[in-house]
Design an enzyme around this catalytic site. Structure first.
Site, short mmCIF file in Angstrom:
data_model
loop_
_atom_site.label_atom_id
_atom_site.label_comp_id
_atom_site.label_asym_id
_atom_site.label_seq_id
_atom_site.Cartn_x
_atom_site.Cartn_y
_atom_site.Cartn_z
N TYR A 67 -7.57 -3.90 -6.76
CA TYR A 67 -8.46 -2.89 -7.34
C TYR A 67 -9.46 -3.58 -8.26
CZ TYR A 67 -4.90 0.60 -5.96
OH TYR A 67 -4.01 1.38 -5.26
N HIS A 186 -5.14 3.33 7.64
CA HIS A 186 -5.03 3.03 6.20
C HIS A 186 -4.89 4.34 5.41
CE1 HIS A 186 -6.30 1.44 2.26
NE2 HIS A 186 -5.94 0.26 2.73
#
Length: 219
Positions: A67, A186
């Site tokens: 992230y 995903h």
């Protein structure tokens, strides 16, 4: 090169640490930490390994990039520290666990408890510049994590959860006869509705672990 990483992984990967590409990668990463805002914190770069020794690995989940928002990346793919809002993909992972196993969404997004049970939460790239997704791709991390997957592929009886085409390509070498390889889109909001929701990967993983005489994961 002396890399601060969990001892079993240090032994498994010791040759990799001496490769020229890895030396160049570490020089690049050190320079980036000195001159840029980089995630995760330096001490957490190899946290996926530190949290899950080689002989403890039962399940492998592959992410792509850490992230890149403030405070999010903690060294485990998809995971955030307690108190950090859930990123969208993690929200969808927890939704699928609730759908699959009936477990309530947890109060925080830390996946440390998974790692401690033998889930290797590995990103393909282990560092990133703040707010610049993919900024540390093609610098050597992918070669390093390919070597990790190669070492894992020498084992049998593992569960691989491969979400999205990137993870599926990375683990293409895994023998599907000796391991359980689970594939789906995903969990990103862009693709979760195309087959991540309803994939039942978590119950399938536990069934396989149980049948192969291993303890199940408390997801």
């Amino acid at each position: 090169m002396d890399v601060k990483i969990e001892e079993s992984w240090k032994n498994i990967l010791k040759d990799e640490f001496e490769e020229p590409y890895f030396q160049e990668l570490i020089s690049f990463v050190k320079s980036e930490y000195k001159t840029q805002k980089i995630f995760p914190k330096g001490k957490d770069i190899f946290r996926a390994f530190d949290s899950c020794p080689f002989d403890s690995v039962k399940v492998v989940i592959l992410g792509q990039d850490p992230y890149h928002g403030p405070g999010q990346a903690n060294g485990l793919c998809f995971s955030v520290h307690e108190g950090i809002p859930f990123p969208p993909s993690l929200v969808n992972i927890f939704k699928e666990i609730k759908n699959d196993l009936g477990k309530d969404i947890p109060p925080h997004g830390s996946l440390d408890r998974w790692a401690e049970q033998g889930v290797l939460l590995l990103n393909a790239t282990l560092t990133v510049r703040a707010h610049q997704a993919g900024s540390h791709q093609k610098k050597g991390w992918e070669e390093f994590t390919d070597a990790v997957v190669q070492k894992l592929a020498e084992k049998s009886g593992l569960v691989y959860m491969l979400w999205g085409s990137y993870a599926q390509k990375k683990a293409a070498i895994v023998n599907q006869e000796n391991n359980l390889v689970l594939k789906s889109p995903h969990p990103s909001p862009l693709s979760a509705h195309r087959g991540f929701f309803g994939n039942a990967h978590f119950s399938k993983a536990n069934k396989y672990l149980d049948q192969s005489g291993q303890s199940q994961i408390s997801w």
